[in-house]
Each structure stands twice: as structure tokens, then as C-alpha cells.
Enzyme design. Structure first.
Site, PDB file in Angstrom:
ATOM      1  N   LYS A  41      -4.052  -8.052   2.196  1.00  0.00           N
ATOM      2  CA  LYS A  41      -3.775  -6.847   2.975  1.00  0.00           C
ATOM      3  C   LYS A  41      -4.772  -5.792   2.519  1.00  0.00           C
ATOM      4  CE  LYS A  41      -0.364  -3.278   3.928  1.00  0.00           C
ATOM      5  NZ  LYS A  41       0.875  -2.656   3.422  1.00  0.00           N
ATOM      6  N   GLY A  83       5.873   7.056   2.918  1.00  0.00           N
ATOM      7  CA  GLY A  83       6.822   7.810   2.105  1.00  0.00           C
ATOM      8  C   GLY A  83       7.324   9.098   2.719  1.00  0.00           C
TER       9      GLY A  83
END
Length: 178
Positions: free
Chosen positions: A97, A158
Site C-alpha cells: 500500500k 482521523g
């Protein structure tokens, strides 16, 4: 009915990807991973093989799950490429990734650097999962560079702001067939 899918030459039976960055302990992480029935677990290479009191994070990831190391912490293509190569040398396989993030306030992916890294790594045999800001033309460039899939940001990391880029992601889904 099974909902399997293939990326590169690897078949997966769950579309859920689970990250390892926010768990209070490795035993709790392992319990959550097992309960999730995920096939794919992402882990930052910088967290692997560390001298933590609980041991190595990799020993808590069930063997039945595919490890998807990520290049968290990379600020440009060169750093992401170096981290990906290290992950493969450590035995993590060819799945990677790509996360290239220069913006430390909002943690928004740098699409241009991600495209550069994807191009190099795909040519080296990696199955690249690039994390990108949802931009159709950049997504097409990632596919042309050899990405195994594209992973568009849905909301700033977040932020707890929910799915903010839904319309842009719908455009990607409608327009791309990776």
C-alpha cells in the site's frame, strides 16, 4: 453467496481491509482481526520487528490473512519505493500500500508522488494499492502506471468527519475498471 475478488494474482474473500495503527495492545488487535474475518491487514513497515514489550506486531497477525505493508511516513516517491523494497526483502511479499503524505496537518495524499512510486514498483512486480486523493484523472494515471487497484481517501485521516468525498468516489467507481 461468496463476494470474492482478485487483485493481481491474489484472490480475496473479504473486501474489508483492517489497519493496525490504533489498537491499545497487540493481543486486542489480534482479537479484532480474527473477529473481522478480513483477508487483508495493513501494517506500517516502521512498526514491524520493533522491540516492544509485547513483541513483534507481525506475530499477532493471523497466518490466514494477507499482509499489506504500507509506506506510512513516506514524504516522496523515493522514500515510498525504498520502504516497499525493504518490506519485500523482509519477506512481506509483493503486496504494498503506497502512502505518500507531505501534508502533516490534514494528512492528504500526494497523488503525483504516489503515481511516480506506483510506476516504479509495478514495473518491479509489486501489486500496488495506492492511497490517493479522489481525483479521476490521477486515478486513471495510477491505473496506467500499473496499480492493482486505487484506494481513494474518503475523509481526512482521523477526522471523524464521515464520508466527505462520496460524490468523487462514486465518479471513480463509475469510471474505472481496474
Amino acid at each position: 453467496m461468496s463476494d470474492t475478488f482478485t487483485i493481481g494474482n491474489t484472490n480475496f474473500s473479504s473486501r474489508l481491509l483492517v489497519g493496525t495503527g490504533k489498537f491499545a495492545s497487540y493481543p486486542l488487535m489480534k482479537e479484532a482481526l480474527e473477529a473481522s474475518h478480513t483477508d487483508i491487514v495493513t501494517v506500517a513497515l516502521r512498526r514491524a520487528n520493533t522491540a516492544q514489550s509485547e513483541g513483534d506486531i507481525l506475530s499477532y497477525i493471523p497466518d490466514t490473512m494477507h499482509l499489506l505493508p504500507n509506506t506510512s511516513g513516506a514524504r516522496n516517491a523515493e522514500e515510498a519505493i525504498r520502504i516497499a523494497r525493504m518490506a519485500r526483502e523482509l519477506g512481506c511479499g509483493n503486496l504494498i500500500k503506497i502512502e505518500v503524505i507531505q501534508d502533516q496537518r490534514y494528512l492528504m495524499p500526494d497523488n503525483m508522488e504516489t503515481i511516480k512510486a506506483t510506476d516504479v514498483l509495478a514495473k518491479e512486480g509489486f501489486i500496488v494499492f495506492p492511497y490517493m486523493s479522489p481525483n479521476l484523472m490521477d486515478a486513471k494515471r495510477l491505473v496506467e502506471a500499473g496499480a492493482g487497484c486505487v484506494m481513494p481517501l474518503a475523509s481526512p485521516i482521523g477526522s471523524n468527519r464521515g464520508l466527505e468525498a462520496k460524490g468523487l468516489i462514486e465518479i471513480l467507481i463509475d469510471s474505472l475498471q481496474v
